[in-house]
Motif scaffolding. Sequence first.
Motif, PDB file in Angstrom:
ATOM      1  N   ARG A  37       0.567 -17.567 -19.652  1.00 21.28           N
ATOM      2  CA  ARG A  37       0.527 -16.133 -19.363  1.00 21.28           C
ATOM      3  C   ARG A  37       0.308 -15.410 -20.691  1.00 21.28           C
ATOM      4  NH1 ARG A  37       0.563 -18.546 -15.145  1.00 21.28           N
ATOM      5  NH2 ARG A  37       1.853 -18.068 -13.373  1.00 21.28           N
ATOM      6  N   ARG A  76      -0.260 -11.964 -15.658  1.00 22.48           N
ATOM      7  CA  ARG A  76       0.383 -13.096 -14.998  1.00 22.48           C
ATOM      8  C   ARG A  76      -0.213 -13.398 -13.623  1.00 22.48           C
ATOM      9  NH1 ARG A  76       4.649  -9.164 -15.076  1.00 22.48           N
ATOM     10  NH2 ARG A  76       4.575  -7.991 -13.158  1.00 22.48           N
ATOM     11  N   ASP A  77      -1.316 -12.768 -13.299  1.00 20.06           N
ATOM     12  CA  ASP A  77      -1.895 -12.888 -11.962  1.00 20.06           C
ATOM     13  C   ASP A  77      -2.845 -14.060 -11.803  1.00 20.06           C
ATOM     14  OD1 ASP A  77      -0.488 -10.643 -11.282  1.00 20.06           O
ATOM     15  OD2 ASP A  77      -2.137  -9.281 -11.675  1.00 20.06           O
ATOM     16  N   ASP A 102      -6.142 -18.477  -8.212  1.00 19.48           N
ATOM     17  CA  ASP A 102      -5.231 -17.528  -7.596  1.00 19.48           C
ATOM     18  C   ASP A 102      -3.892 -18.217  -7.362  1.00 19.48           C
ATOM     19  OD1 ASP A 102      -3.915 -15.760  -5.803  1.00 19.48           O
ATOM     20  OD2 ASP A 102      -5.866 -14.895  -5.347  1.00 19.48           O
ATOM     21  N   CYS A 116      -1.720 -17.780  -5.248  1.00 25.30           N
ATOM     22  CA  CYS A 116      -1.412 -17.944  -3.823  1.00 25.30           C
ATOM     23  C   CYS A 116      -1.762 -19.339  -3.332  1.00 25.30           C
ATOM     24  CB  CYS A 116      -2.174 -16.917  -3.007  1.00 25.30           C
ATOM     25  SG  CYS A 116      -1.742 -15.238  -3.430  1.00 25.30           S
ATOM     26  N   CYS A 154      -4.211 -15.410  -0.233  1.00 24.00           N
ATOM     27  CA  CYS A 154      -4.970 -14.352  -0.900  1.00 24.00           C
ATOM     28  C   CYS A 154      -6.470 -14.504  -0.737  1.00 24.00           C
ATOM     29  CB  CYS A 154      -4.616 -14.315  -2.375  1.00 24.00           C
ATOM     30  SG  CYS A 154      -2.900 -13.881  -2.662  1.00 24.00           S
ATOM     31  N   LYS A 206     -10.388 -16.544  -9.189  1.00 29.45           N
ATOM     32  CA  LYS A 206     -10.630 -15.121  -9.395  1.00 29.45           C
ATOM     33  C   LYS A 206     -10.884 -14.868 -10.872  1.00 29.45           C
ATOM     34  CE  LYS A 206      -5.792 -13.600  -9.489  1.00 29.45           C
ATOM     35  NZ  LYS A 206      -4.873 -12.705  -8.825  1.00 29.45           N
ATOM     36  N   TYR A 263      -7.637  -3.261 -14.837  1.00 29.11           N
ATOM     37  CA  TYR A 263      -8.178  -4.525 -14.352  1.00 29.11           C
ATOM     38  C   TYR A 263      -9.394  -4.241 -13.471  1.00 29.11           C
ATOM     39  CZ  TYR A 263      -3.920  -6.984 -15.709  1.00 29.11           C
ATOM     40  OH  TYR A 263      -2.896  -7.536 -16.420  1.00 29.11           O
ATOM     41  N   ARG A 267     -11.848  -6.528 -11.123  1.00 25.72           N
ATOM     42  CA  ARG A 267     -12.191  -7.852 -10.585  1.00 25.72           C
ATOM     43  C   ARG A 267     -13.709  -8.030 -10.647  1.00 25.72           C
ATOM     44  NH1 ARG A 267      -8.423 -10.525  -6.656  1.00 25.72           N
ATOM     45  NH2 ARG A 267     -10.083 -12.039  -6.684  1.00 25.72           N
TER      46      ARG A 267
END
Length: 102
Positions: free
Chosen positions: A24, A42-43, A68, A70, A79, A84, A99, A101
């Motif tokens: 992270r 942290r995503d 991701d 998820c 997700c 991503k 952010y 995407r």
Amino acid sequence: LLDITGDMVPEILIFGSWGRMGARLRIVQYENGVIEDKEFVRDFTYPVYTFYDVDNDGVLEISVSGEDPCNFGTFEYSCGSRYKDAIIKYDKTRDSFVYNRI
């Protein structure tokens, strides 16, 4: 140390790992004896970070690619896509990171 905000004062970049999902990124700024948290990325799991000034405005963009979280069963919902990518950029007027995407 790297100037991410374009203010000629380098921020402290801390790459931390909890072992399971890769590093992270925490961005902190030290100024006038005070440490201020600026951002915590942290995503993404197993992220790859690239730093560059794509639009030549003096502010570095952070390109991050990863999986991701998820998809690792850490959340109860799905997700969608497994991978991503995002471009993260500091916005001086908001004093925060934005952010986008991709």
